[in-house]
Design a protein around this motif. Structure first.
Motif, mmCIF file in Angstrom:
data_model
loop_
_atom_site.group_PDB
_atom_site.id
_atom_site.type_symbol
_atom_site.label_atom_id
_atom_site.label_comp_id
_atom_site.label_asym_id
_atom_site.label_seq_id
_atom_site.Cartn_x
_atom_site.Cartn_y
_atom_site.Cartn_z
ATOM 1 N N THR A 141 0.356 -0.875 0.261
ATOM 2 C CA THR A 141 0.007 0.234 -0.113
ATOM 3 C C THR A 141 0.590 1.670 0.236
ATOM 4 O OG1 THR A 141 -1.859 -1.495 1.336
ATOM 5 C CG2 THR A 141 -2.156 1.505 1.400
ATOM 6 N N CYS A 142 1.856 1.195 0.751
ATOM 7 C CA CYS A 142 2.461 2.485 0.478
ATOM 8 C C CYS A 142 3.479 2.901 -0.196
ATOM 9 C CB CYS A 142 3.078 2.054 2.072
ATOM 10 S SG CYS A 142 2.820 2.270 3.963
ATOM 11 N N LEU A 143 3.591 1.505 -1.231
ATOM 12 C CA LEU A 143 4.909 1.656 -2.522
ATOM 13 C C LEU A 143 3.915 2.425 -3.404
ATOM 14 C CD1 LEU A 143 6.717 0.903 -4.335
ATOM 15 C CD2 LEU A 143 5.679 -1.533 -4.947
ATOM 16 N N LEU A 144 1.927 2.050 -3.362
ATOM 17 C CA LEU A 144 1.574 2.378 -4.383
ATOM 18 C C LEU A 144 0.984 3.796 -3.926
ATOM 19 C CD1 LEU A 144 -1.170 -0.510 -4.732
ATOM 20 C CD2 LEU A 144 0.842 0.023 -5.881
ATOM 21 N N TYR A 145 0.924 4.180 -2.457
ATOM 22 C CA TYR A 145 0.301 5.752 -2.664
ATOM 23 C C TYR A 145 1.929 6.093 -3.590
ATOM 24 C CZ TYR A 145 -3.671 5.522 0.616
ATOM 25 O OH TYR A 145 -4.625 5.556 0.803
ATOM 26 N N ALA A 146 3.105 5.835 -2.863
ATOM 27 C CA ALA A 146 4.412 6.234 -3.605
ATOM 28 C C ALA A 146 3.977 6.853 -5.176
ATOM 29 C CB ALA A 146 5.853 6.174 -3.103
ATOM 30 N N LEU A 147 4.150 5.587 -5.788
ATOM 31 C CA LEU A 147 3.451 5.704 -6.722
ATOM 32 C C LEU A 147 2.583 6.755 -7.937
ATOM 33 C CD1 LEU A 147 4.007 1.929 -7.931
ATOM 34 C CD2 LEU A 147 5.533 4.081 -8.848
ATOM 35 N N LEU A 148 1.381 6.565 -6.632
ATOM 36 C CA LEU A 148 0.007 7.547 -7.023
ATOM 37 C C LEU A 148 0.952 9.284 -7.153
ATOM 38 C CD1 LEU A 148 -2.457 6.025 -5.855
ATOM 39 C CD2 LEU A 148 -2.088 6.343 -7.970
ATOM 40 N N ILE B 121 5.975 7.827 3.247
ATOM 41 C CA ILE B 121 4.926 6.840 3.920
ATOM 42 C C ILE B 121 4.143 5.777 4.267
ATOM 43 C CG2 ILE B 121 2.854 6.551 2.566
ATOM 44 C CD1 ILE B 121 3.351 7.906 -0.091
ATOM 45 N N PHE B 122 6.033 5.211 4.351
ATOM 46 C CA PHE B 122 5.617 4.315 5.279
ATOM 47 C C PHE B 122 5.998 4.429 7.134
ATOM 48 C CE2 PHE B 122 8.202 0.382 7.228
ATOM 49 C CZ PHE B 122 7.619 -0.385 7.359
ATOM 50 N N ALA B 123 6.631 5.521 7.104
ATOM 51 C CA ALA B 123 7.223 5.515 8.079
ATOM 52 C C ALA B 123 5.805 6.961 8.982
ATOM 53 C CB ALA B 123 7.987 6.816 7.992
ATOM 54 N N LEU C 88 -2.614 12.481 9.043
ATOM 55 C CA LEU C 88 -3.163 12.731 7.364
ATOM 56 C C LEU C 88 -2.386 13.720 6.724
ATOM 57 C CD1 LEU C 88 -4.007 11.500 5.080
ATOM 58 C CD2 LEU C 88 -6.171 12.114 4.832
ATOM 59 N N ILE C 89 -2.867 15.227 7.248
ATOM 60 C CA ILE C 89 -2.751 16.354 6.995
ATOM 61 C C ILE C 89 -1.136 16.466 6.609
ATOM 62 C CG2 ILE C 89 -2.912 19.186 7.904
ATOM 63 C CD1 ILE C 89 -5.442 18.057 7.930
ATOM 64 N N SER C 90 -0.512 15.438 8.553
ATOM 65 C CA SER C 90 0.879 16.262 7.850
ATOM 66 C C SER C 90 1.730 15.200 7.131
ATOM 67 C CB SER C 90 1.462 15.526 10.324
ATOM 68 O OG SER C 90 1.220 16.338 10.826
ATOM 69 N N LEU C 91 1.543 14.429 7.007
ATOM 70 C CA LEU C 91 2.164 13.436 5.554
ATOM 71 C C LEU C 91 2.154 14.127 4.530
ATOM 72 C CD1 LEU C 91 3.817 10.854 4.285
ATOM 73 C CD2 LEU C 91 0.961 10.118 4.448
ATOM 74 N N TRP C 92 1.007 14.517 4.444
ATOM 75 C CA TRP C 92 0.494 15.543 2.347
ATOM 76 C C TRP C 92 1.948 16.806 2.878
ATOM 77 C CZ3 TRP C 92 -1.162 14.683 -2.361
ATOM 78 C CH2 TRP C 92 -1.436 15.796 -2.586
ATOM 79 N N SER C 93 1.176 17.633 4.199
ATOM 80 C CA SER C 93 2.907 18.713 4.083
ATOM 81 C C SER C 93 4.022 18.124 3.880
ATOM 82 C CB SER C 93 2.185 19.248 5.519
ATOM 83 O OG SER C 93 0.958 19.855 5.457
ATOM 84 N N GLY C 94 4.576 17.142 4.390
ATOM 85 C CA GLY C 94 5.983 17.115 4.851
ATOM 86 C C GLY C 94 5.876 16.195 3.068
#
Length: 339
Positions: free
Chosen positions: A181-188, A217-219, A321-327
């Motif tokens: 899932t993390c890999l697919l989110y990274a590709l997206l 994303i995995f972290a 989730l907001i922190s991940l997007w901002s990062g």
């Protein structure tokens, strides 16, 4: 007519096609021998006739030195000599790359526009997606019964608070789903970055950028699970904590399963990025709704704490989730090349 294996005998006279000239001399060239043969002579017969008239002789090459040089100049030395000085080997064309195939030759003409990087032309990314497909297929075949039982307990009011017995292999396969899932989110997110933000970065390889996105994303996901475990251990029982962690693993695993077709559409079928954003946002929204539902049924249903569940959800789900997007935005802004 000549036979197939017959060799024509020496002919001393022949009549040409146009004139009646008599040739009585010995042929001097193979062409003259072939003129003496009939028109329908086979190649084997022509070869036999030429061998009849001519005998191969040993070739004797001249051993005399080359005297073709400018008047008044000394006789040039042989370039094959080992001890020949370097200036003897130099000439006007010595530095021309056309005479040195081992050197890079500059192309003549106008250079074309470079082909942009695409996933479908990347053998490594294609192999990685094939590996993800094989892992998803293999994992579903191994723990499909467990996932079905989890799904039945997920929405059942009477069974939702029961803890399912999980083996070590089932837990490992669920964490493998989390990695996919993390890999697919990274590709997206990489597709989103190339389309809306930038397509040139400080790294020469796109693999480094994908690796950074995937690790981030995995972290974030592992940190979110750890934060849930710490908070739930303080305010709730261990039984409820294990129930919620199992539900969280199930939701994250199913996210990877439903996102995989979207990645394939974007990579190989030129699927619209705008439609992909809506699709991904819908999947994320449904995952958050399911997480909100499980946190309410496990922790707050008996206490009637709907407002507390909203605060709990916003603090432990929306803020990460907001922190991940901002990062990810900050990482992309620092790594892109501004032209």
């Amino acid at each position: 007519m000549l036979n197939n294996d017959s060799i024509p005998t020496p002919i001393t006279t022949a009549v040409t096609r146009d004139t009646a000239i008599i040739h009585s001399a010995k042929p001097q060239t193979p062409y003259q021998v072939l003129r003496l043969l009939p028109k329908d002579a086979t190649p084997a017969q022509q070869d036999s006739a030429i061998q009849e008239w001519f005998e191969p002789k040993e070739i004797h090459y001249s051993s005399r030195p080359d005297t073709l040089h400018l008047p008044g100049q000394e006789i040039p030395r042989d370039l094959k000599e080992v001890n020949l000085p370097h200036y003897y080997r130099e000439n006007f064309f010595s530095n021309n790359t056309m005479y040195h195939p081992e050197l890079n030759i500059e192309r003549i003409g106008v250079s074309g526009a470079p082909i942009p990087y695409t996933i479908q032309n990347d053998s490594f990314a294609t192999g990685m997606l094939i590996l993800c497909f094989l892992l998803i297929t293999f994992t579903l075949s191994r723990i499909s019964d467990f996932i079905i039982r989890q799904a039945k307990h997920f929405f059942s009011p009477t069974k939702s608070k029961q803890i399912l017995d999980e083996t070590g292999s089932e837990i490992k396969f669920q964490f493998l789903f989390v990695g996919i899932t993390c890999l697919l989110y990274a590709l997206l997110y990489y597709f989103y970055t190339n389309h809306f933000v930038a397509n040139t970065f400080v790294f020469s390889s796109e693999y480094i950028l994908l690796f950074i996105y995937g690790i981030t994303i995995f972290a974030s996901m592992i940190g979110r699970m750890g934060l849930y475990w710490i908070v739930n251990s303080v305010f709730f029982t261990k039984r409820n904590n294990l129930q919620f962690q199992g539900a969280l693993l199930l939701i994250t695993s199913l996210e990877g399963v439903v996102l995989f077709p979207l990645v394939l559409l974007l990579a190989y079928f030129q699927f619209s990025v705008q439609n992909a954003i809506f699709y991904t946002a819908t999947i994320v929204f449904l995952a958050k709704i399911l997480t909100f539902y499980k946190s309410y049924t496990i922790f707050f249903s008996q206490k009637g704490g709907f407002l507390q569940n909203i605060l709990y959800f916003c603090a432990l789900e929306m803020i990460p989730l907001i922190s991940l997007w901002s990062g990810l935005l900050v990482i992309t802004e620092n790594l892109k090349i501004n032209i």
